[in-house]
Motif scaffolding. Structure first.
Motif, PDB file in Angstrom:
ATOM      1  N   THR A  67      44.316 -17.827  25.920  1.00 31.51           N
ATOM      2  CA  THR A  67      44.233 -18.363  24.564  1.00 31.51           C
ATOM      3  C   THR A  67      43.111 -19.393  24.498  1.00 31.51           C
ATOM      4  OG1 THR A  67      45.794 -20.145  25.035  1.00 31.51           O
ATOM      5  CG2 THR A  67      46.714 -18.046  24.252  1.00 31.51           C
ATOM      6  N   LEU A  68      42.739 -19.806  23.283  1.00 30.05           N
ATOM      7  CA  LEU A  68      41.704 -20.815  23.140  1.00 30.05           C
ATOM      8  C   LEU A  68      42.148 -22.130  23.769  1.00 30.05           C
ATOM      9  CD1 LEU A  68      38.947 -21.593  22.000  1.00 30.05           C
ATOM     10  CD2 LEU A  68      40.089 -22.231  19.857  1.00 30.05           C
ATOM     11  N   GLU A  69      43.421 -22.479  23.599  1.00 23.59           N
ATOM     12  CA  GLU A  69      43.957 -23.685  24.217  1.00 23.59           C
ATOM     13  C   GLU A  69      43.826 -23.614  25.730  1.00 23.59           C
ATOM     14  OE1 GLU A  69      48.170 -26.181  24.606  1.00 23.59           O
ATOM     15  OE2 GLU A  69      48.066 -24.366  23.385  1.00 23.59           O
ATOM     16  N   HIS A  70      44.138 -22.454  26.293  1.00 22.43           N
ATOM     17  CA  HIS A  70      44.042 -22.277  27.744  1.00 22.43           C
ATOM     18  C   HIS A  70      42.595 -22.419  28.212  1.00 22.43           C
ATOM     19  CE1 HIS A  70      44.820 -20.541  31.740  1.00 22.43           C
ATOM     20  NE2 HIS A  70      43.677 -19.901  31.553  1.00 22.43           N
ATOM     21  N   ILE A  71      41.667 -21.765  27.521  1.00 22.55           N
ATOM     22  CA  ILE A  71      40.265 -21.778  27.925  1.00 22.55           C
ATOM     23  C   ILE A  71      39.689 -23.187  27.898  1.00 22.55           C
ATOM     24  CG2 ILE A  71      37.936 -21.015  27.290  1.00 22.55           C
ATOM     25  CD1 ILE A  71      39.600 -18.811  28.536  1.00 22.55           C
ATOM     26  N   LEU A  72      39.987 -23.958  26.849  1.00 24.66           N
ATOM     27  CA  LEU A  72      39.370 -25.265  26.663  1.00 24.66           C
ATOM     28  C   LEU A  72      40.146 -26.407  27.301  1.00 24.66           C
ATOM     29  CD1 LEU A  72      38.180 -25.089  22.920  1.00 24.66           C
ATOM     30  CD2 LEU A  72      36.889 -24.562  25.008  1.00 24.66           C
ATOM     31  N   SER A  73      41.414 -26.164  27.700  1.00 25.28           N
ATOM     32  CA  SER A  73      42.221 -27.304  28.106  1.00 25.28           C
ATOM     33  C   SER A  73      43.119 -27.097  29.318  1.00 25.28           C
ATOM     34  CB  SER A  73      43.091 -27.757  26.919  1.00 25.28           C
ATOM     35  OG  SER A  73      43.893 -28.842  27.241  1.00 25.28           O
ATOM     36  N   CYS A  74      43.543 -25.873  29.592  1.00 33.21           N
ATOM     37  CA  CYS A  74      44.628 -25.678  30.563  1.00 33.21           C
ATOM     38  C   CYS A  74      44.299 -24.777  31.741  1.00 33.21           C
ATOM     39  CB  CYS A  74      45.858 -25.094  29.860  1.00 33.21           C
ATOM     40  SG  CYS A  74      46.430 -26.034  28.435  1.00 33.21           S
ATOM     41  N   CYS A  75      43.106 -24.246  31.853  1.00 32.01           N
ATOM     42  CA  CYS A  75      42.789 -23.279  32.897  1.00 32.01           C
ATOM     43  C   CYS A  75      42.657 -23.968  34.252  1.00 32.01           C
ATOM     44  CB  CYS A  75      41.492 -22.540  32.557  1.00 32.01           C
ATOM     45  SG  CYS A  75      40.999 -21.341  33.820  1.00 32.01           S
ATOM     46  N   THR A  76      43.461 -23.555  35.221  1.00 35.18           N
ATOM     47  CA  THR A  76      43.395 -24.154  36.558  1.00 35.18           C
ATOM     48  C   THR A  76      42.083 -23.810  37.258  1.00 35.18           C
ATOM     49  OG1 THR A  76      44.596 -22.220  37.419  1.00 35.18           O
ATOM     50  CG2 THR A  76      45.896 -24.175  36.857  1.00 35.18           C
ATOM     51  N   GLY A  77      41.526 -22.646  36.929  1.00 35.86           N
ATOM     52  CA  GLY A  77      40.244 -22.265  37.519  1.00 35.86           C
ATOM     53  C   GLY A  77      39.126 -23.172  37.045  1.00 35.86           C
ATOM     54  N   ALA A  78      39.077 -23.444  35.739  1.00 35.37           N
ATOM     55  CA  ALA A  78      38.057 -24.340  35.185  1.00 35.37           C
ATOM     56  C   ALA A  78      38.256 -25.758  35.691  1.00 35.37           C
ATOM     57  CB  ALA A  78      38.108 -24.302  33.663  1.00 35.37           C
ATOM     58  N   LEU A  79      39.521 -26.161  35.854  1.00 25.04           N
ATOM     59  CA  LEU A  79      39.820 -27.497  36.370  1.00 25.04           C
ATOM     60  C   LEU A  79      39.335 -27.633  37.809  1.00 25.04           C
ATOM     61  CD1 LEU A  79      41.234 -30.249  35.988  1.00 25.04           C
ATOM     62  CD2 LEU A  79      43.343 -29.163  36.819  1.00 25.04           C
ATOM     63  N   GLY A  80      39.619 -26.611  38.612  1.00 22.52           N
ATOM     64  CA  GLY A  80      39.188 -26.649  40.007  1.00 22.52           C
ATOM     65  C   GLY A  80      37.680 -26.618  40.170  1.00 22.52           C
ATOM     66  N   ASP A  81      36.994 -25.946  39.273  1.00 21.21           N
ATOM     67  CA  ASP A  81      35.534 -25.878  39.328  1.00 21.21           C
ATOM     68  C   ASP A  81      34.866 -27.154  38.819  1.00 21.21           C
ATOM     69  OD1 ASP A  81      35.701 -23.371  40.347  1.00 21.21           O
ATOM     70  OD2 ASP A  81      35.279 -22.325  38.469  1.00 21.21           O
ATOM     71  N   GLY A  82      35.658 -28.070  38.260  1.00 25.14           N
ATOM     72  CA  GLY A  82      35.097 -29.328  37.768  1.00 25.14           C
ATOM     73  C   GLY A  82      34.528 -29.260  36.365  1.00 25.14           C
ATOM     74  N   ARG A  83      34.819 -28.194  35.626  1.00 28.70           N
ATOM     75  CA  ARG A  83      34.230 -28.043  34.286  1.00 28.70           C
ATOM     76  C   ARG A  83      34.827 -29.039  33.298  1.00 28.70           C
ATOM     77  NH1 ARG A  83      34.169 -21.358  34.081  1.00 28.70           N
ATOM     78  NH2 ARG A  83      33.127 -21.117  36.099  1.00 28.70           N
ATOM     79  N   TYR A  84      36.125 -29.245  33.381  1.00 28.40           N
ATOM     80  CA  TYR A  84      36.751 -30.219  32.488  1.00 28.40           C
ATOM     81  C   TYR A  84      36.305 -31.632  32.832  1.00 28.40           C
ATOM     82  CZ  TYR A  84      39.922 -26.376  31.205  1.00 28.40           C
ATOM     83  OH  TYR A  84      40.452 -25.180  30.775  1.00 28.40           O
ATOM     84  N   ARG A  85      36.165 -31.909  34.124  1.00 29.89           N
ATOM     85  CA  ARG A  85      35.705 -33.231  34.533  1.00 29.89           C
ATOM     86  C   ARG A  85      34.283 -33.478  34.058  1.00 29.89           C
ATOM     87  NH1 ARG A  85      37.879 -38.144  35.968  1.00 29.89           N
ATOM     88  NH2 ARG A  85      36.040 -39.419  36.303  1.00 29.89           N
ATOM     89  N   TRP A  86      33.436 -32.468  34.125  1.00 36.31           N
ATOM     90  CA  TRP A  86      32.064 -32.588  33.638  1.00 36.31           C
ATOM     91  C   TRP A  86      32.044 -32.906  32.149  1.00 36.31           C
ATOM     92  CZ3 TRP A  86      29.860 -28.934  30.159  1.00 36.31           C
ATOM     93  CH2 TRP A  86      28.495 -29.142  29.875  1.00 36.31           C
ATOM     94  N   ARG A  87      32.870 -32.203  31.368  1.00 35.63           N
ATOM     95  CA  ARG A  87      32.946 -32.474  29.930  1.00 35.63           C
ATOM     96  C   ARG A  87      33.464 -33.884  29.680  1.00 35.63           C
ATOM     97  NH1 ARG A  87      37.096 -28.782  26.885  1.00 35.63           N
ATOM     98  NH2 ARG A  87      38.480 -30.011  28.226  1.00 35.63           N
ATOM     99  N   HIS A  88      34.504 -34.277  30.415  1.00 33.43           N
ATOM    100  CA  HIS A  88      35.091 -35.611  30.285  1.00 33.43           C
ATOM    101  C   HIS A  88      34.038 -36.687  30.540  1.00 33.43           C
ATOM    102  CE1 HIS A  88      36.963 -39.199  32.106  1.00 33.43           C
ATOM    103  NE2 HIS A  88      37.981 -38.981  31.288  1.00 33.43           N
ATOM    104  N   ASP A  89      33.238 -36.516  31.595  1.00 30.51           N
ATOM    105  CA  ASP A  89      32.249 -37.524  31.945  1.00 30.51           C
ATOM    106  C   ASP A  89      31.130 -37.608  30.909  1.00 30.51           C
ATOM    107  OD1 ASP A  89      33.690 -38.151  34.166  1.00 30.51           O
ATOM    108  OD2 ASP A  89      32.318 -37.245  35.619  1.00 30.51           O
ATOM    109  N   GLN A  90      30.775 -36.468  30.308  1.00 28.96           N
ATOM    110  CA  GLN A  90      29.746 -36.494  29.273  1.00 28.96           C
ATOM    111  C   GLN A  90      30.221 -37.272  28.053  1.00 28.96           C
ATOM    112  OE1 GLN A  90      26.581 -35.311  29.740  1.00 28.96           O
ATOM    113  NE2 GLN A  90      27.340 -34.996  31.824  1.00 28.96           N
ATOM    114  N   VAL A  91      31.472 -37.069  27.667  1.00 28.02           N
ATOM    115  CA  VAL A  91      32.041 -37.821  26.546  1.00 28.02           C
ATOM    116  C   VAL A  91      32.174 -39.296  26.914  1.00 28.02           C
ATOM    117  CG1 VAL A  91      34.042 -38.065  25.009  1.00 28.02           C
ATOM    118  CG2 VAL A  91      33.268 -35.784  25.692  1.00 28.02           C
ATOM    119  N   LEU A  92      32.584 -39.556  28.148  1.00 22.68           N
ATOM    120  CA  LEU A  92      32.746 -40.934  28.621  1.00 22.68           C
ATOM    121  C   LEU A  92      31.420 -41.688  28.576  1.00 22.68           C
ATOM    122  CD1 LEU A  92      34.623 -43.053  29.880  1.00 22.68           C
ATOM    123  CD2 LEU A  92      34.027 -42.115  32.134  1.00 22.68           C
ATOM    124  N   LYS A  93      30.331 -41.027  28.948  1.00 22.20           N
ATOM    125  CA  LYS A  93      29.016 -41.662  28.893  1.00 22.20           C
ATOM    126  C   LYS A  93      28.691 -42.115  27.479  1.00 22.20           C
ATOM    127  CE  LYS A  93      26.781 -39.154  32.714  1.00 22.20           C
ATOM    128  NZ  LYS A  93      25.716 -38.157  33.041  1.00 22.20           N
TER     129      LYS A  93
END
Length: 270
Positions: A67-93
């Motif tokens: 689902t869109l929620e899964h792709i943008l927020s809940c995917c363990t694969g994306a989390l493990g690859d650091g994609r969510y962290r990368w997005r988080h850090d860009q917003v944090l900057k």
């Protein structure tokens, strides 16, 4: 209708207005992503399967329902690859840049001195209207801004020894103040849940700072993964003293960055 009308339940999200000037300047795919993401009609694996275009609704990274929620927020694969962290850090900057700009403005502006109101003999003094506080950034001249990018920040050990790593820490040694900001980039339906979770997480640290003689505050802030800021972000800026057009400009920049990063995350996973 339930899926496409879910945005009507975003009670804690700041209303986002897109002006004609922004529409003219924006890249076409960004406007398309914003509109389709709000109504959940992006070509996610789940939607493609529902529309009869794809054979399976599985996420290509973890095989769960994409689902869109899964792709943008809940995917363990994306989390493990650091994609969510990368997005988080860009917003944090972007948030850190807004605070640094507000801090520079606060250093240049000195609060006005209190005036003396004279009263004629026999007259009653008129009550003086209290103006709103100038904000935390105006309360000291030696603020230091520490930002946790790539898990590099360590909370100042001379205040409290802890393993917690807030995303942003503002410290004033002269006034013994510490301000903690903790960013979450959740699915917009879970803005309030994220706020309460982070507030509880850092409650003990704030209490320990108080016991050590420091005045500490914690501001959990949220920027939804579809590019909508929570009201907590607006409140935090107001409390810091970032108000008016400066606050609106900062929130606009932050939400634009969040939406842009989510566009990249979603494109990578399709």
């Amino acid at each position: 209708m339930k899926q496409q009308g879910a945005w009507t339940r975003w009670k804690n999200a700041v209303e986002r207005k897109v002006t004609w000037a922004e529409l003219w300047k924006a890249e076409p795919h960004r406007i398309k992503f914003l509109i389709q993401a709000v109504y959940d009609v992006l070509p996610s694996p789940s939607n493609l399967h529902t529309w009869g275009i794809a054979e399976t609704p599985a996420c290509p990274l973890c095989s769960k329902r994409g689902t869109l929620e899964h792709i943008l927020s809940c995917c363990t694969g994306a989390l493990g690859d650091g994609r969510y962290r990368w997005r988080h850090d860009q917003v944090l900057k972007t948030i850190a840049e807004a605070i640094s700009t507000g801090l520079e403005w606060a250093k240049q502006v000195r609060p006005s001195k209190k005036s003396i109101a004279f009263v004629r003999a026999g007259d009653k003094p008129t009550p003086v209207r209290r103006t709103s506080s100038a904000g935390i950034l105006m309360s000291a001249r030696d603020w230091q801004v520490l930002v946790d990018l790539e898990h590099q920040l360590k909370f100042p050990s001379h205040i409290v020894v802890t393993t917690l790593q807030p995303d942003i820490v503002l410290v004033s040694e002269s006034t013994k103040q510490a301000v903690l900001l903790e960013l979450t980039v959740p699915w917009e339906d879970r803005l309030e849940e994220a706020f309460e979770r982070k507030l509880s997480k850092y409650a003990r640290l704030v209490s320990d700072c108080h016991q050590a003689g420091w005045r500490a505050r914690c501001f959990p802030v949220e920027v939804g993964c579809r590019g909508f800021a929570a009201r907590s972000l607006a409140r935090a800026f107001s409390t810091l003293g970032i108000e008016g057009e400066r606050k609106r400009r900062a929130i606009r920049s932050i939400t634009e960055r969040g939406g842009r990063m989510s566009t990249s995350v979603g494109r990578i996973q399709r």
